[in-house]
Design an enzyme around this catalytic site. Structure first.
Site, short mmCIF file in Angstrom:
data_model
loop_
_atom_site.label_atom_id
_atom_site.label_comp_id
_atom_site.label_asym_id
_atom_site.label_seq_id
_atom_site.Cartn_x
_atom_site.Cartn_y
_atom_site.Cartn_z
N GLU A 57 -11.31 -0.17 -3.27
CA GLU A 57 -10.32 0.25 -2.44
C GLU A 57 -9.47 1.20 -2.96
OE1 GLU A 57 -9.10 -3.11 -0.18
OE2 GLU A 57 -7.81 -3.67 -1.46
N ASP A 117 0.95 -1.13 -0.04
CA ASP A 117 0.20 0.01 -0.06
C ASP A 117 0.89 1.30 0.13
OD1 ASP A 117 -2.14 -1.91 0.34
OD2 ASP A 117 -1.89 -1.92 2.50
O1 FUB Z 1 -3.26 -3.55 3.50
C1 FUB Z 1 -4.23 -4.00 3.82
C2 FUB Z 1 -5.33 -3.76 2.88
O2 FUB Z 1 -5.19 -4.33 1.67
C3 FUB Z 1 -5.24 -2.07 2.44
O3 FUB Z 1 -5.83 -1.34 3.14
C4 FUB Z 1 -6.06 -2.15 1.10
O4 FUB Z 1 -6.00 -1.21 0.22
C5 FUB Z 1 -5.31 -3.70 0.57
O5 FUB Z 1 -4.20 -3.41 0.10
#
Ligand code: FUB
Length: 364
Positions: free
Chosen positions: A265, A58
Site C-alpha cells: 500500500e 498517512d
Molecule cells: O490509514 C489507514 C490505512 O493505513 C492507510 O490507507 C494505509 O496506507 C495505512 O497507513
C-alpha cells in the site's frame, strides 16, 4: 461561612466534571483499548510528531504557494477491535496541516472535509492526497461506499487547506485505497493507488470486483499497484486503470512471498533529476521502499529500503522538495503506542551521487 465553602466546593466539582467531559481527543483516545500493546520501551526517535493535539497518519505533503501543506488521515479513538481488515481505522474527517518550512510552527487548519458531507460514503476515510490544477485544489480520498467497498472520491476547494466540497459520486472506475496524484513535467496528472488486505486490492482483477477473491499464495505473482491518467477536469480517469509493474534487478516480477520487497500500500511518486521514483509500503514487513523507472507508467526496478520499520504496524510515506532540500514525511505511534492512533513526522531525505536514496532509521 460553611455555606459559602460548600458553594465553592460545589462550583469547583462542577468545573472539574466539565473539564473532564471536555477532555482532549488524546485523553479520550487513550481510553480506547483497541490495538493495545505493552507500553513502548523508551526509545530515541529520529524526529518528533508534527502535531500532538490530534492523531494523524498517512501524510501526503505538497508545496503550494511557497508553504508546505500536509494532507493526513485523522485517526480517532474507536471501539472497533483490531483486525486484518483495518476496521480499527474508522476515521471520520480530514484536517490539513500547514507550515512555512520544516521546523516552523505547524497550523492545524480544522476540518477540511467530513464523512457526513460525502453523499456516497459509508465508513472509514483513509489516506488522502491533494493536487492543484485549473485554479482549484483537489482532495482525493478513499472511503468505503455504502456497500462496504472502497472507492476513491474527489473534493474541491479554492484554498489548499479547504474546506473541500465532495463530488456526489466516486471517481468512475476507481477502487481500493491510498491515492497519490502526481503531476509530470509535461502537465499530465496520474493517480497511483491500491492497497491489499483491508484496502481490498486483492478483490480486483482486470478491474472487476470479486468479493470472494482471496489473497494470493506465497508462490503466486504479487498483487500490483494501479495507475490511471487523470482527465483535464481532474475528476475522471482517462483511459483504463492499469497495473504498475515492479521488477527485481534481474527484471523479474516479485512473488507474493517476497513480502519484504513487494507492494502492499502507500504508493507515492516523485521525480528526481529526470528519474521517476515509485515508493510504497511493504505492509506486513513494514518497510518503505522504492523502485525507479524512466516513465510514469513504469516498469519500475526495485532499488531498496528508504525507511526501516517504525513503531506501529503501518508506515506510509510522502516525499517532497521544499526550501532546497528533500523531505520524507511518515508516521509512527510514538504518542499513543496504539496501532490506529498515529502521529505524522518528517525527516530529511538524502540522495547519493548515483541517485540512490540513503536508507533512514526512524530511531537514533
Ligand atoms: O490509514 C489507514 C490505512 O493505513 C492507510 O490507507 C494505509 O496506507 C495505512 O497507513
Amino acid at each position: 461561612m460553611q455555606r459559602v465553602n460548600s458553594t465553592i466546593l460545589s462550583i469547583t466539582v462542577t468545573i472539574l466534571i466539565a473539564a473532564c467531559n471536555n477532555a482532549t481527543e488524546n485523553t479520550a483516545a487513550l481510553k480506547d483499548t483497541a490495538g493495545d500493546k505493552a507500553a513502548p520501551a523508551k526509545k530515541a526517535y529520529l524526529s518528533a510528531p508534527l502535531v500532538s493535539a490530534i492523531y494523524t497518519a498517512d501524510p501526503s505533503a505538497h508545496v503550494f504557494n511557497g508553504r508546505i501543506y500536509v494532507y493526513p488521515s485523522h485517526d480517532t479513538a474507536t471501539g472497533s477491535p483490531e483486525n486484518d481488515n483495518g476496521d480499527h481505522f474508522n476515521m471520520m474527517d480530514y484536517h490539513v496541516l500547514s507550515m512555512d518550512s520544516v521546523g516552523a510552527p505547524v497550523t492545524d487548519n480544522g476540518v477540511a472535509l467530513h464523512i457526513k458531507d460525502i453523499p456516497w460514503a459509508g465508513r472509514q476515510l483513509w489516506a488522502p492526497d491533494a493536487a492543484y490544477a485549473n485554479g482549484t485544489y483537489y482532495l482525493y480520498f478513499p472511503v468505503k461506499n455504502k456497500q462496504d467497498v472502497f472507492q476513491i472520491g474527489v473534493a474541491t476547494s479554492s484554498k489548499p487547506e479547504g474546506p473541500f466540497v465532495a463530488e456526489k459520486e466516486p471517481i468512475k472506475g476507481s477502487y481500493s485505497i491510498d491515492p497519490c496524484v502526481f503531476k509530470d513535467d509535461d502537465g499530465n496528472y496520474y493517480m497511483y493507488f491500491g492497497g491489499i488486505w483491508g484496502g481490498q486490492l486483492q478483490r480486483w482483477n482486470n478491474n472487476k470486483y470479486d468479493s470472494a477473491a482471496k489473497l494470493r499464495q506465497a508462490d503466486e505473482l504479487a498483487i500490483l499497484p494501479r495507475i490511471a491518467k487523470l482527465s483535464k477536469d481532474m475528476k475522471h480517469f482517462e483511459g483504463d486503470v492499469k497495473e504498475v509493474q515492479i521488477l527485481d534487478k534481474d527484471g523479474k516480477p516479485f512473488k507474493e512471498g517476497n513480502n519484504d520487497k513487494r507492494f502492499f500500500e502507500a504508493a507515492w511518486m516523485h521525480k528526481y533529476k529526470g528519474t521517476y521514483y515509485f515508493s510504497y509500503s511493504t505492509g506486513d514487513t513494514h518497510n518503505i521502499c522504492y523502485a525507479t523507472g524512466t516513465s510514469p507508467n513504469g516498469p519500475f526496478t526495485y532499488q531498496g529500503v528508504i525507511l526501516s520499520p517504525v513503531d506501529g504496524w503501518t508506515s506510509h510515506e510522502s516525499i517532497v522538495e521544499a526550501n532546497g532540500k528533500w523531505w520524507l514525511f511518515y508516521h509512527d505511534t510514538q504518542l499513543s503506542g496504539k496501532t490506529h492512533l498515529r502521529n505524522v513526522k518528517v525527516t530529511e531525505l538524502k540522495y547519493n551521487d548515483d541517485g540512490s536514496i540513503q536508507a533512514i532509521n526512524p530511531f537514533k
